[in-house]
Design an enzyme around this catalytic site. Sequence first.
Site, PDB file in Angstrom:
ATOM      1  N   ALA A  43       0.863  -1.159  -0.050  1.00 54.68           N
ATOM      2  CA  ALA A  43       0.029   0.025   0.042  1.00 54.68           C
ATOM      3  C   ALA A  43       0.947   1.438   0.084  1.00 54.68           C
ATOM      4  O   ALA A  43       0.630   2.181  -0.715  1.00 54.68           O
ATOM      5  CB  ALA A  43      -0.852  -0.178   1.319  1.00 54.68           C
ATOM      6  N   GLU A  44       2.031   1.402   0.928  1.00 54.15           N
ATOM      7  CA  GLU A  44       2.951   2.349   0.620  1.00 54.15           C
ATOM      8  C   GLU A  44       4.295   1.846   0.960  1.00 54.15           C
ATOM      9  O   GLU A  44       4.374   0.704   1.749  1.00 54.15           O
ATOM     10  CB  GLU A  44       2.453   3.413   1.814  1.00 54.15           C
ATOM     11  CG  GLU A  44       1.780   4.525   1.545  1.00 54.15           C
ATOM     12  CD  GLU A  44       0.336   4.052   1.676  1.00 54.15           C
ATOM     13  OE1 GLU A  44      -0.517   4.929   1.167  1.00 54.15           O
ATOM     14  OE2 GLU A  44      -0.111   3.205   2.264  1.00 54.15           O
TER      15      GLU A  44
END
Length: 251
Positions: A43-44
């Site tokens: 996601a990050e």
Amino acid sequence: MRFFIVDAFTDRAFAGNSAGVVLLDEPADAAWMQAVAAEMKHAETAFVVTSGDGPKPLRWFTPAVEVALCGHATVAATHVLGGEQTYTTKSGELRAKAAGGWVELDFPSDPPRETGDDLSEILPGVEIEYTGRGVENLFAVVPDAKTVRSLVPDLAKLKDTWNGRLLVTAKGDDVDYVSRFFAPGVGIDEDPVTGSAHCVLSPYWSGRLGTDELTGEQLSERGGVVRTRQDGDRVHLAGQAVTVVSGELHV
């Protein structure tokens, strides 16, 4: 360059929200960081410059775009680095501390403002008690935890609205509040656990429940727990983390 994969906001592997952490000797090109984040597919991914004295430059990238604030990847980076850390970021100077198996973040508060956005097409058939916006997120309150758990939003319609990010919450049964976070506008259909979303959740629920210290649970498939403490215009977020992978980048 050293890199790590860390599960944040959990005390066990393969739960919480997985983040990449890349330790840099010097600032890197944004296009290269974006390519690494796309390769890692978390996601990050957090990129931290660890050389030099003073605050450490920190940036976060999804597989598709750079974001201005990311809680779980900051938990992951601080878990890797240990101790007390100060970061310079697109959201200003941020402080974090790893101690006693927990990482605490000092983030800016983002109280939602009521807007009355019509979310009926995004959340068809769902009773919505309140709609508002934070700095980057649409925000909706629904009647109960069961409703949050069973949500099936229309992600295509959400992607076409404003920033394409929606935070949905309700009062919890076993915790103070629950939430889920959908962000197709930045390439994430549903984020497992979202630290920055709690910058919105903390002021809202602290005001509604009349207490500054709360525990929230994000009801994604992987799940995760975030402790929050409202402190004026700041929110202190606390979570645990587990390192799953460590290695070297060769590009």
